[in-house]
Design a protein around this motif. Sequence first.
Motif, PDB file in Angstrom:
ATOM      1  N   VAL A  95     -50.888 110.299 -82.327  1.00  0.00           N
ATOM      2  CA  VAL A  95     -50.987 109.383 -83.469  1.00  0.00           C
ATOM      3  C   VAL A  95     -49.758 108.488 -83.532  1.00  0.00           C
ATOM      4  O   VAL A  95     -49.856 107.269 -83.755  1.00  0.00           O
ATOM      5  CB  VAL A  95     -51.179 110.162 -84.786  1.00  0.00           C
ATOM      6  N   ARG A  96     -48.586 109.084 -83.283  1.00  0.00           N
ATOM      7  CA  ARG A  96     -47.364 108.283 -83.328  1.00  0.00           C
ATOM      8  C   ARG A  96     -47.368 107.219 -82.234  1.00  0.00           C
ATOM      9  O   ARG A  96     -46.980 106.067 -82.466  1.00  0.00           O
ATOM     10  CB  ARG A  96     -46.131 109.178 -83.182  1.00  0.00           C
ATOM     11  N   ALA A  97     -47.787 107.609 -81.029  1.00  0.00           N
ATOM     12  CA  ALA A  97     -47.840 106.642 -79.926  1.00  0.00           C
ATOM     13  C   ALA A  97     -48.801 105.508 -80.248  1.00  0.00           C
ATOM     14  O   ALA A  97     -48.527 104.335 -79.958  1.00  0.00           O
ATOM     15  CB  ALA A  97     -48.254 107.351 -78.633  1.00  0.00           C
ATOM     16  N   TRP A  98     -49.937 105.842 -80.868  1.00  0.00           N
ATOM     17  CA  TRP A  98     -50.906 104.813 -81.258  1.00  0.00           C
ATOM     18  C   TRP A  98     -50.308 103.883 -82.313  1.00  0.00           C
ATOM     19  O   TRP A  98     -50.459 102.658 -82.224  1.00  0.00           O
ATOM     20  CB  TRP A  98     -52.176 105.474 -81.783  1.00  0.00           C
ATOM     21  N   LEU A  99     -49.630 104.452 -83.286  1.00  0.00           N
ATOM     22  CA  LEU A  99     -49.016 103.632 -84.331  1.00  0.00           C
ATOM     23  C   LEU A  99     -47.925 102.721 -83.764  1.00  0.00           C
ATOM     24  O   LEU A  99     -47.732 101.602 -84.250  1.00  0.00           O
ATOM     25  CB  LEU A  99     -48.472 104.521 -85.443  1.00  0.00           C
ATOM     26  N   GLU A 100     -47.228 103.181 -82.734  1.00  0.00           N
ATOM     27  CA  GLU A 100     -46.255 102.323 -82.052  1.00  0.00           C
ATOM     28  C   GLU A 100     -46.940 101.064 -81.537  1.00  0.00           C
ATOM     29  O   GLU A 100     -46.392  99.958 -81.652  1.00  0.00           O
ATOM     30  CB  GLU A 100     -45.604 103.077 -80.884  1.00  0.00           C
ATOM     31  N   THR A 101     -48.140 101.223 -80.962  1.00  0.00           N
ATOM     32  CA  THR A 101     -48.851 100.047 -80.450  1.00  0.00           C
ATOM     33  C   THR A 101     -49.292  99.130 -81.586  1.00  0.00           C
ATOM     34  O   THR A 101     -49.312  97.906 -81.418  1.00  0.00           O
ATOM     35  CB  THR A 101     -50.086 100.443 -79.603  1.00  0.00           C
TER      36      THR A 101
END
Length: 201
Positions: A95-101
């Motif tokens: 989820v964090r990696a997705w939010l980074e994008t």
Amino acid sequence: MPAEANRQSLRALQQADTRRRLMEATIEMIGLQDYAATTIEHITAAAGASRATFYLHFKSKAQAFLAAWRELLQPQMLARYRQLDAIEDPGRADVRAWLETMVYFWEQTRQIAIASNQALALEPELAGEWFHGMDQGADALPRHLARFGDDPRSARLRLLTQTIQMERVLYFWVLGLFAQSRDELVDALTDSWCHAMELTD
């Protein structure tokens, strides 16, 4: 007959290309200036088209902007929601990696994001389309919709409020109004999304 069909096909391709150039010019000029300051003359000059050609495709600046948002920008946003939905069993790191994008996308499109919010204030008919686009974001997460609640209607509402909250936060982020760091912002968004999705890890 084949020659006439070819001419019609070529004409349709040329019209589609002109329409796309006008939409791209609308985004470019509104991003460079702001929504209110951008005129049809600015758009046509950037697109290398005449005012008459503009009106063959769009009735107004608002309609051109709406088409550009719907056909060029919204697909990019929906593609990012589908990236999250493609993860079968996401954890906090996913989820964090997705939010980074998502943060990166807003940073890269900062000017048009700001201008879009100006357009919403000036053109009431755009608000319904904006909300429809947010609703499509919920459609792009069918795998994870149940994570937002057992009842489909309430789950969709929770997901919708989650996406709208994120949109508002990222809008104020690109305006430069947060004192916190980028990492702190992503951590806060991650906490919010993991809580809403009932993720424990």
